[in-house]
Structure formats: structure tokens, C-alpha cells
Design a protein around this motif. Structure first.
Motif, PDB file in Angstrom:
ATOM      1  N   ALA A   1      38.453  12.782  62.266  1.00  0.00           N
ATOM      2  CA  ALA A   1      38.475  14.589  62.328  1.00  0.00           C
ATOM      3  C   ALA A   1      39.287  13.982  64.086  1.00  0.00           C
ATOM      4  CB  ALA A   1      37.323  14.388  61.795  1.00  0.00           C
ATOM      5  N   GLN A   2      38.821  13.479  64.522  1.00  0.00           N
ATOM      6  CA  GLN A   2      39.183  13.086  66.106  1.00  0.00           C
ATOM      7  C   GLN A   2      40.622  13.473  65.861  1.00  0.00           C
ATOM      8  OE1 GLN A   2      36.865  10.809  64.631  1.00  0.00           O
ATOM      9  NE2 GLN A   2      35.229  11.386  65.518  1.00  0.00           N
ATOM     10  N   SER A   3      41.214  12.773  65.280  1.00  0.00           N
ATOM     11  CA  SER A   3      42.808  11.966  65.639  1.00  0.00           C
ATOM     12  C   SER A   3      43.687  14.286  64.842  1.00  0.00           C
ATOM     13  CB  SER A   3      44.129  11.582  64.266  1.00  0.00           C
ATOM     14  OG  SER A   3      43.710  11.478  63.412  1.00  0.00           O
ATOM     15  N   ALA A   4      42.509  14.538  63.955  1.00  0.00           N
ATOM     16  CA  ALA A   4      43.316  15.451  63.556  1.00  0.00           C
ATOM     17  C   ALA A   4      43.012  16.556  64.743  1.00  0.00           C
ATOM     18  CB  ALA A   4      42.425  16.139  62.473  1.00  0.00           C
ATOM     19  N   LYS A   5      41.820  16.411  65.677  1.00  0.00           N
ATOM     20  CA  LYS A   5      41.546  16.848  66.910  1.00  0.00           C
ATOM     21  C   LYS A   5      42.700  17.597  68.240  1.00  0.00           C
ATOM     22  CE  LYS A   5      38.451  19.172  69.977  1.00  0.00           C
ATOM     23  NZ  LYS A   5      39.389  19.362  70.855  1.00  0.00           N
TER      24      LYS A   5
ATOM     25  N   HIS B   1      35.900  20.553  55.497  1.00  0.00           N
ATOM     26  CA  HIS B   1      34.252  19.233  54.763  1.00  0.00           C
ATOM     27  C   HIS B   1      35.277  18.204  56.314  1.00  0.00           C
ATOM     28  CE1 HIS B   1      33.908  20.337  50.473  1.00  0.00           C
ATOM     29  NE2 HIS B   1      34.918  20.434  50.622  1.00  0.00           N
ATOM     30  N   GLU B   2      35.224  18.922  57.093  1.00  0.00           N
ATOM     31  CA  GLU B   2      35.363  17.968  58.931  1.00  0.00           C
ATOM     32  C   GLU B   2      35.429  16.538  58.336  1.00  0.00           C
ATOM     33  OE1 GLU B   2      31.287  18.701  60.646  1.00  0.00           O
ATOM     34  OE2 GLU B   2      30.679  20.503  59.663  1.00  0.00           O
ATOM     35  N   LYS B   3      36.714  16.313  58.118  1.00  0.00           N
ATOM     36  CA  LYS B   3      37.815  15.275  57.996  1.00  0.00           C
ATOM     37  C   LYS B   3      38.965  15.948  58.521  1.00  0.00           C
ATOM     38  CE  LYS B   3      35.743  13.063  54.072  1.00  0.00           C
ATOM     39  NZ  LYS B   3      35.834  11.861  52.672  1.00  0.00           N
ATOM     40  N   GLY B   4      39.435  17.142  58.327  1.00  0.00           N
ATOM     41  CA  GLY B   4      40.600  17.332  58.860  1.00  0.00           C
ATOM     42  C   GLY B   4      40.645  18.544  59.940  1.00  0.00           C
ATOM     43  N   ARG B   5      41.424  19.660  60.161  1.00  0.00           N
ATOM     44  CA  ARG B   5      41.804  20.528  61.541  1.00  0.00           C
ATOM     45  C   ARG B   5      41.895  21.563  60.142  1.00  0.00           C
ATOM     46  NH1 ARG B   5      37.501  20.539  64.896  1.00  0.00           N
ATOM     47  NH2 ARG B   5      38.115  21.583  67.074  1.00  0.00           N
ATOM     48  N   HIS B   6      41.203  23.069  60.509  1.00  0.00           N
ATOM     49  CA  HIS B   6      42.118  24.234  60.215  1.00  0.00           C
ATOM     50  C   HIS B   6      42.883  24.929  61.976  1.00  0.00           C
ATOM     51  CE1 HIS B   6      40.402  24.668  55.926  1.00  0.00           C
ATOM     52  NE2 HIS B   6      40.928  23.681  56.170  1.00  0.00           N
TER      53      HIS B   6
ATOM     54  N   ILE C   1      45.406  20.436  58.361  1.00  0.00           N
ATOM     55  CA  ILE C   1      45.288  19.391  58.680  1.00  0.00           C
ATOM     56  C   ILE C   1      44.840  18.091  58.198  1.00  0.00           C
ATOM     57  CG2 ILE C   1      45.589  17.809  61.117  1.00  0.00           C
ATOM     58  CD1 ILE C   1      46.207  20.429  62.702  1.00  0.00           C
ATOM     59  N   ASP C   2      45.321  17.755  57.715  1.00  0.00           N
ATOM     60  CA  ASP C   2      44.330  16.507  56.670  1.00  0.00           C
ATOM     61  C   ASP C   2      44.789  15.304  56.722  1.00  0.00           C
ATOM     62  OD1 ASP C   2      43.379  18.702  55.010  1.00  0.00           O
ATOM     63  OD2 ASP C   2      45.083  18.719  53.805  1.00  0.00           O
ATOM     64  N   CYS C   3      43.318  14.584  56.694  1.00  0.00           N
ATOM     65  CA  CYS C   3      43.052  13.650  56.833  1.00  0.00           C
ATOM     66  C   CYS C   3      42.992  12.381  55.676  1.00  0.00           C
ATOM     67  CB  CYS C   3      42.039  13.047  58.364  1.00  0.00           C
ATOM     68  SG  CYS C   3      42.638  13.857  59.712  1.00  0.00           S
TER      69      CYS C   3
ATOM     70  N   SER D   1      47.244  12.441  57.294  1.00  0.00           N
ATOM     71  CA  SER D   1      48.117  12.072  55.461  1.00  0.00           C
ATOM     72  C   SER D   1      48.771  13.159  55.517  1.00  0.00           C
ATOM     73  CB  SER D   1      46.777  11.792  54.581  1.00  0.00           C
ATOM     74  OG  SER D   1      45.690  12.863  54.901  1.00  0.00           O
ATOM     75  N   SER D   2      47.989  14.275  55.712  1.00  0.00           N
ATOM     76  CA  SER D   2      49.799  15.681  55.459  1.00  0.00           C
ATOM     77  C   SER D   2      48.690  16.798  55.750  1.00  0.00           C
ATOM     78  CB  SER D   2      49.068  16.263  53.780  1.00  0.00           C
ATOM     79  OG  SER D   2      47.559  16.809  53.598  1.00  0.00           O
ATOM     80  N   ILE D   3      50.063  17.362  56.030  1.00  0.00           N
ATOM     81  CA  ILE D   3      49.972  19.408  56.876  1.00  0.00           C
ATOM     82  C   ILE D   3      50.268  19.990  56.007  1.00  0.00           C
ATOM     83  CG2 ILE D   3      51.054  20.662  58.705  1.00  0.00           C
ATOM     84  CD1 ILE D   3      49.702  17.977  59.641  1.00  0.00           C
ATOM     85  N   ARG D   4      49.770  20.687  55.915  1.00  0.00           N
ATOM     86  CA  ARG D   4      50.016  22.137  54.358  1.00  0.00           C
ATOM     87  C   ARG D   4      49.800  23.621  55.555  1.00  0.00           C
ATOM     88  NH1 ARG D   4      45.820  22.014  50.063  1.00  0.00           N
ATOM     89  NH2 ARG D   4      44.144  20.997  51.648  1.00  0.00           N
ATOM     90  N   ARG D   5      50.842  24.269  55.629  1.00  0.00           N
ATOM     91  CA  ARG D   5      51.168  26.057  55.653  1.00  0.00           C
ATOM     92  C   ARG D   5      49.881  27.014  54.921  1.00  0.00           C
ATOM     93  NH1 ARG D   5      51.817  27.929  51.746  1.00  0.00           N
ATOM     94  NH2 ARG D   5      54.167  27.560  50.817  1.00  0.00           N
TER      95      ARG D   5
END
Length: 118
Positions: free
Chosen positions: A46-50, A71-76, A38-40, A114-118
């Protein structure tokens, strides 16, 4: 690198190092670990990704484990996929279809990523 040691795993969870995983693509392996990225980068934070990862866990992936991205901006988010006898090529195609569906979810449900990748 081979099999990580306990100190390698500790360093990963302490944020001192990053370990990457490559799944077993054999048809005889019934399970594989998959990641949702989950990218931002363009918008979101980071809060919206969580919040979106929590929503995915509550609605689609009850055993989803997620953590801040590198880089703690998104989520894995990580989940175990039952492969049902499929090999690596089929699993990649299945995950591509999942990615197409997941890319629509944040915006349809009021999350900013901004994007979701698998």
C-alpha cells in the motif's frame, strides 16, 4: 442505483460501502471521470502504491485524487479527462494507450506495483 444520497457518499468515504461510477460516453459531454488502478497483488504494498500515485500527481496528473483501493492493497487514482468531442469508443482507445504507458512507469522510476490499469 441512481443518484447517490449524502448518506451513501458518507458511507463510501467512511469505508463502509463502495460506490462505483459509470462515465457518460456521449460526444456532447466534454468531460469524463477516469480511474487509474494501481495494484499490488504480485508484489509491492500500500505504501509503494501511494508513493507511485503521489509521483503520478506530481509529474503527470496535477489534479489527481487518489485513495486506497477497495481492499486497501493498492490505490485508485481519479482524474478528469477533457474528451475534445470524442465518444466512448475513442475514449476507451485513448485510455488503453495511456494504460500501456503507465504500466511501464513504476518500474522505470523505482516503484513496486504489480499492475496498472485504467
Amino acid at each position: 442505483m441512481g443518484t447517490p444520497t449524502n448518506s451513501d457518499i458518507y458511507a463510501h468515504f467512511a469505508g463502509q460501502d463502495t460506490l462505483y461510477f459509470w462515465a457518460d460516453g456521449r460526444k456532447s459531454s466534454p468531460l469524463t471521470l477516469s480511474m487509474i488502478d494501481i495494484d499490488c497483488h504480485g508484489h509491492g504494498n500500500a505504501q509503494s502504491a501511494k508513493a507511485f500515485a503521489d509521483w503520478l500527481s506530481q509529474n503527470y496528473f496535477p489534479d489527481l485524487y487518489h485513495e486506497p483501493s477497495t481492499h486497501e492493497k493498492g490505490r485508485h487514482g481519479y482524474f478528469v479527462l477533457f474528451k475534445d468531442g470524442f465518444g466512448d469508443v475513442a475514449v476507451v482507445n485513448i485510455l488503453k494507450r495511456l494504460e500501456e504507458v503507465l504500466k511501464k512507469q513504476p518500474f522505470q522510476h523505482g516503484f513496486s506495483a504489480s499492475s496498472i490499469r485504467r
